[in-house]
Enzyme design. Structure first.
Site, short mmCIF file in Angstrom:
data_model
loop_
_atom_site.label_atom_id
_atom_site.label_comp_id
_atom_site.label_asym_id
_atom_site.label_seq_id
_atom_site.Cartn_x
_atom_site.Cartn_y
_atom_site.Cartn_z
N LYS A 66 -5.83 26.61 28.72
CA LYS A 66 -4.95 26.53 27.55
C LYS A 66 -4.85 25.12 26.96
O LYS A 66 -4.64 24.96 25.76
CB LYS A 66 -3.54 27.04 27.89
CG LYS A 66 -3.49 28.54 28.08
CD LYS A 66 -2.06 29.02 28.29
CE LYS A 66 -2.04 30.52 28.53
NZ LYS A 66 -0.69 31.07 28.56
N ASP A 102 2.85 32.57 23.12
CA ASP A 102 3.61 32.94 24.33
C ASP A 102 5.13 32.81 24.12
O ASP A 102 5.87 33.76 24.36
CB ASP A 102 3.20 32.04 25.51
CG ASP A 102 1.82 32.40 26.07
OD1 ASP A 102 1.44 33.58 26.01
OD2 ASP A 102 1.14 31.48 26.57
#
Ligand code: NAP
Length: 276
Positions: A66, A102
């Site tokens: 990420k 997220d």
């Protein structure tokens, strides 16, 4: 021509994302397919070059890439830049743009599943890892009254609060947070405590929990952690981690296709798969 989407991570084999996205493509009549791409940490730059060269329309990014993908993108949005992590890449005619869905996915799931407005709410976030980071910065963009942090390693909670630069936040040790539970309307466990296989563990004592408090756990395996079970028994309204998983996927889907998928259907598929 059928568009290609996918997930890059290491490992990726157990991901439930193909299940959600491929079903949504079919139901919305979108000619596209979502694949899993296992990418070794040494090959992140090649993988992103591959996304460009092959014209892959979009990818999700999971652990451990990420942060690693960021230098290879053309742009990232403000929220992803602030938290320093990307979980969704959109290929806009060869220009790769990174986002992070997220935290926004978590907040949308909380509001919709619990039918609650966060305006004026007092919120406690337990944990200060990767999951907490996205959630904390997303909560800062709501009109919540307080967004406090607690973590086993209290320095990490302190660091997040400092980065947030927002007068609504304080940080506490776990022991101190336990004595203040009656001050919160919403409590969120973002730690891995209680996750399979150590399902007996709990992140925080619920002795001072007030009935009616919203208690949310981002863990989805098991579907109901011991902590959520106890919170429910003490009169709390509880939420598990399936909503975050599904809504982060739905927000990515929307960025790629411009369409909002049927989140209840996605949730049902995920729950069925987790039960298996
Ligand atoms: P992470 O970056 O490794 O952070 C782990 C967090 O848990 C840290 O705050 C850590 O505290 C705390 N912790 C770990 N073991 C502990 C223990 N024995 N006692 C007290 N605290 C402990 O992990 P992450 O990526 O944030 O993931 C955390 C959990 O969220 C996992 O269960 C993951 O599956 C879940 N998750 C769910 C979703 C979803 O879509 N629902 C998305 C992301 C993550 P220290 O700082 O003190 O080490």
């Amino acid at each position: 021509m059928e568009k290609v989407y996918g997930l890059i991570g290491f490992p990726v084999e157990h991901s439930l994302s193909p299940l959600m996205h491929n079903d949504a493509f079919v139901r919305l009549g979108i000619p596209a397919r979502y694949h899993l791409f296992s990418v070794h940490p040494k090959q992140v730059s090649e993988a992103i070059a591959g996304v460009r060269a092959l014209g892959i329309a979009g990818v999700n990014v999971t652990i451990p890439h990420k942060m690693a993908v960021i230098p290879f993108l053309d742009d990232i949005d403000d929220h992803a830049r602030r938290i320093g992590a990307v979980n969704t890449i959109v290929n806009d005619n060869g220009r790769l743009v990174g986002y992070n869905t997220d935290g926004p996915g978590y907040v949308k799931a909380l509001e919709e599943e619990m039918d609650v407005s966060l305006d004026g709410k007092r919120i406690l976030v337990i944990g200060a890892g990767g999951g907490a980071r996205g959630i904390y910065f997303s909560l800062l963009s709501t009109a919540a009254k307080r967004i406090d942090m607690t973590n086993r390693t209290v320095e990490k909670a302190e660091q997040l609060v400092r980065e947030g630069e927002d007068g609504r936040s304080a940080y506490f040790s776990l022991a101190e947070a336990e004595t203040r539970l009656d001050e919160y309307d919403i409590m969120i466990n973002t730690t891995s405590v209680g996750m399979h296989p150590r399902v007996e563990a709990q992140p925080l004592s619920l002795e001072r929990l007030q009935p009616g408090t919203i208690v949310s756990d981002i863990i989805y395996n098991p579907l109901e952690t011991k902590w959520l079970k106890e919170a429910k028994a003490r009169g709390a309204r509880v939420q598990n981690g399936v909503g975050m998983l599904v809504y982060q996927g739905a927000l990515a889907f929307e960025k790629w296709t411009g369409q909002w998928p049927d989140v209840n259907r996605m949730k049902q598929l995920v729950i069925e798969a987790l039960r298996r």
